[in-house]
Design an enzyme around this catalytic site. Sequence first.
Site, PDB file in Angstrom:
ATOM      1  N   LYS A  19       0.846  -1.218   0.000  1.00  0.00           N
ATOM      2  CA  LYS A  19       0.000   0.000   0.000  1.00  0.00           C
ATOM      3  C   LYS A  19       0.871   1.254   0.000  1.00  0.00           C
ATOM      4  O   LYS A  19       0.625   2.185  -0.763  1.00  0.00           O
ATOM      5  CB  LYS A  19      -0.907   0.005   1.246  1.00  0.00           C
ATOM      6  CG  LYS A  19      -2.235  -0.683   1.007  1.00  0.00           C
ATOM      7  CD  LYS A  19      -3.312  -0.303   1.993  1.00  0.00           C
ATOM      8  CE  LYS A  19      -2.924  -0.344   3.425  1.00  0.00           C
ATOM      9  NZ  LYS A  19      -4.030  -0.265   4.371  1.00  0.00           N
ATOM     10  N   VAL A  45      -6.202  -7.890   5.070  1.00  0.00           N
ATOM     11  CA  VAL A  45      -5.848  -9.286   5.291  1.00  0.00           C
ATOM     12  C   VAL A  45      -7.173 -10.012   5.461  1.00  0.00           C
ATOM     13  O   VAL A  45      -8.088  -9.521   6.144  1.00  0.00           O
ATOM     14  CB  VAL A  45      -4.949  -9.435   6.542  1.00  0.00           C
ATOM     15  CG1 VAL A  45      -4.744 -10.900   6.895  1.00  0.00           C
ATOM     16  CG2 VAL A  45      -3.607  -8.760   6.299  1.00  0.00           C
ATOM     17  N   ASP A  71      -5.456 -15.256  -1.793  1.00  0.00           N
ATOM     18  CA  ASP A  71      -5.932 -13.902  -1.460  1.00  0.00           C
ATOM     19  C   ASP A  71      -5.960 -13.624   0.038  1.00  0.00           C
ATOM     20  O   ASP A  71      -6.754 -12.808   0.502  1.00  0.00           O
ATOM     21  CB  ASP A  71      -7.319 -13.663  -2.073  1.00  0.00           C
ATOM     22  CG  ASP A  71      -8.407 -14.505  -1.417  1.00  0.00           C
ATOM     23  OD1 ASP A  71      -8.080 -15.595  -0.902  1.00  0.00           O
ATOM     24  OD2 ASP A  71      -9.565 -14.067  -1.415  1.00  0.00           O
ATOM     25  N   GLU A 138      -2.934 -11.125  -3.657  1.00  0.00           N
ATOM     26  CA  GLU A 138      -3.817 -10.890  -4.809  1.00  0.00           C
ATOM     27  C   GLU A 138      -3.968  -9.380  -5.015  1.00  0.00           C
ATOM     28  O   GLU A 138      -4.303  -8.656  -4.077  1.00  0.00           O
ATOM     29  CB  GLU A 138      -5.186 -11.510  -4.529  1.00  0.00           C
ATOM     30  CG  GLU A 138      -6.180 -11.265  -5.659  1.00  0.00           C
ATOM     31  CD  GLU A 138      -7.611 -11.545  -5.210  1.00  0.00           C
ATOM     32  OE1 GLU A 138      -8.178 -12.515  -5.700  1.00  0.00           O
ATOM     33  OE2 GLU A 138      -8.131 -10.786  -4.360  1.00  0.00           O
ATOM     34  N   GLU A 153     -22.601  -5.832  -5.211  1.00  0.00           N
ATOM     35  CA  GLU A 153     -22.877  -7.258  -5.412  1.00  0.00           C
ATOM     36  C   GLU A 153     -22.337  -8.085  -4.239  1.00  0.00           C
ATOM     37  O   GLU A 153     -22.965  -9.054  -3.810  1.00  0.00           O
ATOM     38  CB  GLU A 153     -22.249  -7.710  -6.734  1.00  0.00           C
ATOM     39  CG  GLU A 153     -22.813  -9.013  -7.259  1.00  0.00           C
ATOM     40  CD  GLU A 153     -21.937 -10.204  -6.973  1.00  0.00           C
ATOM     41  OE1 GLU A 153     -22.285 -11.301  -7.391  1.00  0.00           O
ATOM     42  OE2 GLU A 153     -20.880 -10.048  -6.309  1.00  0.00           O
TER      43      GLU A 153
HETATM   44  N1  LIG Z   1     -18.264  -8.895  -5.897  1.00  0.00           N
HETATM   45  C1  LIG Z   1     -17.688  -9.906  -6.574  1.00  0.00           C
HETATM   46  N2  LIG Z   1     -16.392 -10.198  -6.370  1.00  0.00           N
HETATM   47  C2  LIG Z   1     -15.856 -11.231  -7.053  1.00  0.00           C
HETATM   48  C3  LIG Z   1     -16.593 -12.005  -7.975  1.00  0.00           C
HETATM   49  N3  LIG Z   1     -15.774 -12.946  -8.495  1.00  0.00           N
HETATM   50  C4  LIG Z   1     -14.564 -12.757  -7.928  1.00  0.00           C
HETATM   51  N4  LIG Z   1     -14.593 -11.730  -7.061  1.00  0.00           N
HETATM   52  C5  LIG Z   1     -13.469 -11.219  -6.247  1.00  0.00           C
HETATM   53  O1  LIG Z   1     -12.268 -11.747  -6.765  1.00  0.00           O
HETATM   54  C6  LIG Z   1     -11.634 -12.612  -5.817  1.00  0.00           C
HETATM   55  C7  LIG Z   1     -10.935 -13.760  -6.497  1.00  0.00           C
HETATM   56  O2  LIG Z   1     -11.761 -14.305  -7.475  1.00  0.00           O
HETATM   57  P1  LIG Z   1     -11.211 -15.332  -8.557  1.00  0.00           P
HETATM   58  O3  LIG Z   1     -10.110 -14.757  -9.362  1.00  0.00           O
HETATM   59  O4  LIG Z   1     -12.393 -15.857  -9.272  1.00  0.00           O
HETATM   60  O5  LIG Z   1     -10.536 -16.433  -7.638  1.00  0.00           O
HETATM   61  P2  LIG Z   1     -11.001 -17.894  -7.348  1.00  0.00           P
HETATM   62  O6  LIG Z   1     -10.084 -18.419  -6.278  1.00  0.00           O
HETATM   63  O7  LIG Z   1     -11.109 -18.631  -8.643  1.00  0.00           O
HETATM   64  O8  LIG Z   1     -12.476 -17.709  -6.786  1.00  0.00           O
HETATM   65  P3  LIG Z   1     -13.005 -17.257  -5.362  1.00  0.00           P
HETATM   66  O9  LIG Z   1     -13.410 -18.512  -4.688  1.00  0.00           O
HETATM   67  O10 LIG Z   1     -14.187 -16.359  -5.649  1.00  0.00           O
HETATM   68  O11 LIG Z   1     -11.892 -16.520  -4.645  1.00  0.00           O
HETATM   69  C8  LIG Z   1     -12.775 -13.011  -4.873  1.00  0.00           C
HETATM   70  O12 LIG Z   1     -12.248 -13.385  -3.634  1.00  0.00           O
HETATM   71  C9  LIG Z   1     -13.567 -11.714  -4.816  1.00  0.00           C
HETATM   72  O13 LIG Z   1     -12.924 -10.763  -3.973  1.00  0.00           O
HETATM   73  C10 LIG Z   1     -17.993 -11.690  -8.155  1.00  0.00           C
HETATM   74  O14 LIG Z   1     -18.734 -12.306  -8.931  1.00  0.00           O
HETATM   75  N5  LIG Z   1     -18.476 -10.644  -7.409  1.00  0.00           N
HETATM   76  N1  LIG Z   2      -7.698  -8.001  -3.137  1.00  0.00           N
HETATM   77  C1  LIG Z   2      -8.438  -7.294  -2.273  1.00  0.00           C
HETATM   78  N2  LIG Z   2      -8.044  -6.060  -1.896  1.00  0.00           N
HETATM   79  C2  LIG Z   2      -8.757  -5.317  -1.043  1.00  0.00           C
HETATM   80  N3  LIG Z   2      -9.913  -5.727  -0.480  1.00  0.00           N
HETATM   81  C3  LIG Z   2     -10.365  -6.955  -0.812  1.00  0.00           C
HETATM   82  C4  LIG Z   2      -9.660  -7.793  -1.717  1.00  0.00           C
HETATM   83  N4  LIG Z   2     -10.371  -8.957  -1.864  1.00  0.00           N
HETATM   84  C5  LIG Z   2     -11.451  -8.830  -1.088  1.00  0.00           C
HETATM   85  N5  LIG Z   2     -11.463  -7.650  -0.445  1.00  0.00           N
HETATM   86  C6  LIG Z   2     -12.471  -7.139   0.500  1.00  0.00           C
HETATM   87  O1  LIG Z   2     -12.219  -7.666   1.793  1.00  0.00           O
HETATM   88  C7  LIG Z   2     -13.457  -7.856   2.504  1.00  0.00           C
HETATM   89  C8  LIG Z   2     -13.519  -9.276   3.051  1.00  0.00           C
HETATM   90  O2  LIG Z   2     -13.260 -10.118   1.966  1.00  0.00           O
HETATM   91  P1  LIG Z   2     -13.398 -11.654   1.870  1.00  0.00           P
HETATM   92  O3  LIG Z   2     -12.041 -12.206   1.676  1.00  0.00           O
HETATM   93  O4  LIG Z   2     -14.246 -12.202   2.952  1.00  0.00           O
HETATM   94  O5  LIG Z   2     -14.271 -11.639   0.520  1.00  0.00           O
HETATM   95  P2  LIG Z   2     -14.050 -12.340  -0.844  1.00  0.00           P
HETATM   96  O6  LIG Z   2     -12.674 -12.035  -1.322  1.00  0.00           O
HETATM   97  O7  LIG Z   2     -15.149 -11.915  -1.738  1.00  0.00           O
HETATM   98  O8  LIG Z   2     -14.257 -13.829  -0.384  1.00  0.00           O
HETATM   99  P3  LIG Z   2     -13.998 -15.269  -1.032  1.00  0.00           P
HETATM  100  O9  LIG Z   2     -12.801 -15.209  -1.950  1.00  0.00           O
HETATM  101  O10 LIG Z   2     -13.722 -16.064   0.186  1.00  0.00           O
HETATM  102  O11 LIG Z   2     -15.249 -15.625  -1.721  1.00  0.00           O
HETATM  103  C9  LIG Z   2     -14.562  -7.538   1.492  1.00  0.00           C
HETATM  104  O12 LIG Z   2     -15.005  -6.220   1.735  1.00  0.00           O
HETATM  105  C10 LIG Z   2     -13.871  -7.612   0.147  1.00  0.00           C
HETATM  106  O13 LIG Z   2     -14.438  -6.721  -0.814  1.00  0.00           O
END
Ligand SMILES: Nc1nc2c(ncn2[C@@H]2O[C@H](COP(=O)(O)OP(=O)(O)OP(=O)(O)O)[C@@H](O)[C@H]2O)c(=O)[nH]1
Ligand SMILES: Nc1ncnc2c1ncn2[C@@H]1O[C@H](COP(=O)(O)OP(=O)(O)OP(=O)(O)O)[C@@H](O)[C@H]1O
Length: 211
Positions: A19, A45, A71, A138, A153
């Site tokens: 950051k 985190v 992530d 990530e 969403e």
């Molecule tokens: N709001 C929103 N966030 C998403 C969506 N798909 C992915 N993301 C975000 O992108 C992250 C990583 O997504 P992907 O690149 O698809 O990774 P993945 O491990 O294949 O899938 P996840 O289980 O969703 O983490 C998620 O943890 C979310 O923060 C979506 O449909 N809606």
């Molecule tokens: N790469 C990122 N940088 C900053 N904020 C993030 C990032 N990924 C997720 N967040 C935010 O961190 C908060 C908690 O995220 P969390 O990891 O529970 O969600 P997610 O990434 O959508 O989950 P998952 O991957 O488990 O489906 C949410 O407000 C989400 O938008």
Amino acid sequence: MSNWQTFLSPYMQAVEEIKVKLKGLREQYQMSSQHTPIEFVTGRVKPVTSILDKAQRKDIPLDEIDTKMQDIAGIRIVCQFVSDIDTIVELMRTRQDFEVLEERDYIKEKKESGYRSFHMVVSYPVHTIDGRKDVLTEIQVRTLAMNFWATIEHSLNYKYSGEIPEDIKHRLQRAAEAAFQLDEEMSKIKGEVREAQRIYMQNRESEGPNT
Ligand SMILES: Nc1nc2c(ncn2[C@@H]2O[C@H](COP(=O)(O)OP(=O)(O)OP(=O)(O)O)[C@@H](O)[C@H]2O)c(=O)[nH]1
Ligand SMILES: Nc1ncnc2c1ncn2[C@@H]1O[C@H](COP(=O)(O)OP(=O)(O)OP(=O)(O)O)[C@@H](O)[C@H]1O
């Protein structure tokens, strides 16, 4: 996991360090009066409850999350224009302080939900009292419009525990299309907007600090 605080400490360090570096880049752009491709940066985190949920959902053993969950450390770079995303991706690819391991372009190919963003998974070296630890991080890069949609969403997904009703899903897909159109329109007047912002910044600088 016996001690989450100890396990997560290098991830916290990685998020804080990245950051600071990205905010530094933003300031350099501003000082040189160039358009900055970085509007703002956030980082987090992953909360422990979310790590546990994801490990269960994806069948990841807890002693393998540091190599299999990408992530736990997360950075988000938000930009004004879609073309800024290309600039940032290129900047990230040429950096010497971390290695890009994977890229996922959900802008070229949006997700079924309507989600659009560019994702990079990088390996970031953190120097701890026990030596060097390479931390998977990530980096999500998206426009303000993509971020607005994803934030809304995400909260609906939370509200409905991942089971958003069909009619709302359709509305979200339409909203994603509208966000895409907004990005397209803004790209077309990018030159105008940048010129206006340059004049605004120049005037602010010549007015001096606020009293
Ligand atoms: N709001 C929103 N966030 C998403 C969506 N798909 C992915 N993301 C975000 O992108 C992250 C990583 O997504 P992907 O690149 O698809 O990774 P993945 O491990 O294949 O899938 P996840 O289980 O969703 O983490 C998620 O943890 C979310 O923060 C979506 O449909 N809606
Ligand atoms: N790469 C990122 N940088 C900053 N904020 C993030 C990032 N990924 C997720 N967040 C935010 O961190 C908060 C908690 O995220 P969390 O990891 O529970 O969600 P997610 O990434 O959508 O989950 P998952 O991957 O488990 O489906 C949410 O407000 C989400 O938008």
